[in-house]
Design an enzyme around this catalytic site. Structure first.
Site, PDB file in Angstrom:
ATOM      1  N   HIS A 154      31.949  47.477  86.642  1.00  0.00           N
ATOM      2  CA  HIS A 154      32.564  48.774  86.320  1.00  0.00           C
ATOM      3  C   HIS A 154      34.026  48.601  85.907  1.00  0.00           C
ATOM      4  CE1 HIS A 154      29.055  50.508  88.473  1.00  0.00           C
ATOM      5  NE2 HIS A 154      29.265  49.499  89.306  1.00  0.00           N
ATOM      6  N   SER A 275      52.430  43.309  64.405  1.00  0.00           N
ATOM      7  CA  SER A 275      52.454  44.679  63.902  1.00  0.00           C
ATOM      8  C   SER A 275      53.527  44.777  62.818  1.00  0.00           C
ATOM      9  CB  SER A 275      52.770  45.635  65.057  1.00  0.00           C
ATOM     10  OG  SER A 275      53.390  46.811  64.566  1.00  0.00           O
ATOM     11  N   LYS A 281      54.728  43.067  69.101  1.00  0.00           N
ATOM     12  CA  LYS A 281      53.268  43.054  69.229  1.00  0.00           C
ATOM     13  C   LYS A 281      52.627  41.703  68.910  1.00  0.00           C
ATOM     14  CE  LYS A 281      50.914  45.978  70.194  1.00  0.00           C
ATOM     15  NZ  LYS A 281      50.387  47.106  69.410  1.00  0.00           N
ATOM     16  N   ASN A 283      48.673  41.044  68.566  1.00  0.00           N
ATOM     17  CA  ASN A 283      47.409  41.766  68.673  1.00  0.00           C
ATOM     18  C   ASN A 283      46.195  40.837  68.647  1.00  0.00           C
ATOM     19  OD1 ASN A 283      48.700  44.266  68.763  1.00  0.00           O
ATOM     20  ND2 ASN A 283      48.763  44.407  66.531  1.00  0.00           N
ATOM     21  N   GLU A 288      39.002  41.969  68.274  1.00  0.00           N
ATOM     22  CA  GLU A 288      38.701  43.357  67.896  1.00  0.00           C
ATOM     23  C   GLU A 288      37.759  43.419  66.702  1.00  0.00           C
ATOM     24  OE1 GLU A 288      42.397  45.607  67.387  1.00  0.00           O
ATOM     25  OE2 GLU A 288      43.258  44.268  68.873  1.00  0.00           O
TER      26      GLU A 288
END
Ligand code: ARG
Length: 490
Positions: A154, A275, A281, A283, A288
């Site tokens: 969870h 970014s 940033k 990333n 993704e």
């Protein structure tokens, strides 16, 4: 190629809409090799003169070398599809002999044969790419066999595990993907050549001989099914859906783990992006995008099943969409596997934060309950007692190990006894030695087993490639569109 019964050429819009050359030129090698086997068979059976067959096979060999050297057939040729391209070139070079090639053959059995060969090669390329990824997974699992890490259910801290154990769960799922790819290979391994348009042919053809030359282990047994069947496409797309679905799950973990709130891992600069506006940033784009690709691949598979479900037997041009679908998935999945391999190979692990996260949320509670259980308490009572200690620790803002002896004895007089020694993180994971468990000793054992499986599987695939595909179609040769991809990210 088929203009005889037509008074007028096709309208430009009709032709532009229906022609498939821009897509199916990618399988020129398969078309040439299958045509070669067909031509040789026609010559052996005296359906065409031996001299014609020799001229055809020699010219097909030359054409294959030529197109391979050029990186594929010209993108701007005006032909309807790769089959008519090859036939046109042969006819330009050989005259009448070129026009003899299509005896006892339809494009319907031809395209099914070509595409099965292509898919057999692709399933092996997928399996090899998975093994390349798994080599990295298993090496890192061995390196991280002792690294304590948070285990979640969870997405709540549940139990400490070893990072090596987590990584070997990736090995297990992608090893199943290798099996799925091999299943897709088997489904594709049936030769439809000689089925004609749908009814078979009246010539004395040698189907087994042609299938042997093309390294198919079986020939199809019903000519209608042979030209209609695309289950091999479904099997291949299933393997890709499963594998991208698996990758998507652990990529999601890495996205979460790499966010500053968790800070458990960090992508190497070469496998992260910045970014355009926010200078700080870093990333996790590869993870993704892999998560995103899973949706696209799943969509392609669903779309394909919807495309074929209503096509009346035996063949309809709807089925031409099979190649666009598979090529698109190929172009998503192979570069994804290569990039993930590099990203995982270079991923930096913050072992200190991993250990802290593994300890968060009172995972020692179960140790206490298990300790009481071993001393005769019913597990439900032991659970209750440990739960009360969690309440106490929370109210005092301490860990369970920091509670004093009186607090322990207050919930059960068998406590603390020897339990304190067990509340250590390394002890907690080391004790979970059941088969499949998270203990470092088990992880090292399983990593060794995984390495042996990978070695065996690679040899198996190499053997299968040699036995199951003609020499001209050995799987490591890149296809035109995939050739530009970053083949080896490490
Ligand atoms: N381009 C077609 C395909 O990819 C080849 C077969 C065409 N056959 C036909 N009868 N129109 O499926």
């Amino acid at each position: 190629m088929w203009g005889g019964r037509f008074d007028q050429p096709p309208a430009e819009t009709a032709r532009a809409f229906t022609r498939s050359y821009p897509v199916d030129r990618r399988m020129y090698r398969e078309d040439i090799v299958a045509s070669r086997a067909h031509a040789a068979m026609l010559g052996r059976r005296g359906i065409i003169a031996a001299a014609s067959a020799d001229a055809l096979t020699a010219e097909l060999d030359r054409l294959l070398d030529e197109l391979t050297a050029a990186g594929g057939p010209p993108p701007d040729a005006d032909d309807e599809d790769i089959h008519s391209f090859v036939e046109r070139v042969l006819t330009e070079r050989l005259g009448d002999d070129g026009r003899r090639l299509h005896a006892a053959r339809s494009r319907n059995d031809q395209v099914a044969t070509d595409f099965r060969l292509y898919c057999k090669g692709l399933t092996l390329r997928l399996a090899f790419a998975l093994l390349d990824l798994l080599d990295v997974v298993v090496r890192r699992a061995g390196d991280e066999a002792h690294t304590a890490a948070p285990g979640f259910t969870h997405l709540q801290a549940a139990q400490p595990v070893t990072l090596g154990h987590y990584l070997l769960s990736l090995y297990e799922m992608h090893a199943r993907d290798v099996q799925a790819a091999l299943h897709a290979f088997t489904v594709a391994d049936v030769c439809p050549l000689g089925s004609g348009a749908l009814a078979g042919v009246p010539f004395d053809i040698d189907r087994d001989g042609a299938a042997d030359e093309l390294r198919f282990s079986q020939v199809s047994r019903n000519s209608m099914d042979a030209v209609a069947d695309r289950d091999f496409v479904g099997a291949l797309l299933h393997a890709c859906t499963q594998l991208t679905g698996h990758a998507s799950r652990w990529c999601e973990d890495l996205v979460v783990w790499s966010s500053p709130g968790f800070g458990l891992v960090r992508f190497d600069d070469r496998y992260a992006t910045g970014s355009s506006m926010l200078p700080q940033k870093l990333n996790p784009d590869i993870a993704e995008l892999s998560r995103g690709k899973a949706g696209a691949v799943m969509g392609a598979a669903a779309g394909w099943h919807a495309t074929i479900k209503g096509v009346p037997l035996a063949y309809g041009l709807d089925m031409q969409e099979d190649k666009r679908t598979v090529f698109r998935v190929e172009d998503d999945v192979l570069p994804m596997l290569a990039a993930l391999r590099g990203a995982l190979d270079t991923l930096r692990v913050d072992r200190g934060r991993m250990a802290a996260a593994a300890q968060a949320g009172h995972p020692e509670a179960l140790e206490i309950a298990d300790y009481l259980t071993e001393r005769g308490a019913p597990f439900r009572d032991a659970h209750q007692a440990a739960g009360r200690l969690v309440l106490l620790a929370e109210s005092q803002g301490v860990t369970l190990g920091q509670l004093d002896d009186a607090a322990f004895a207050g919930v059960d007089d068998r406590l603390p006894g020897e339990v304190r020694a067990r509340l250590d993180l390394a002890r907690m994971v080391a004790r979970r030695t059941s088969l499949g468990g998270t203990a470092p000793t088990r992880v090292l054992e399983e990593a060794g087993r995984a390495r042996r499986w990978l070695t065996w599987q690679r040899q198996h695939l190499e053997g299968l490639a040699v036995r199951g595909l003609p020499p001209q179609l050995q799987p490591r040769a890149p296809s035109p569109a995939a050739a530009g991809a970053d083949g080896d990210a490490a």
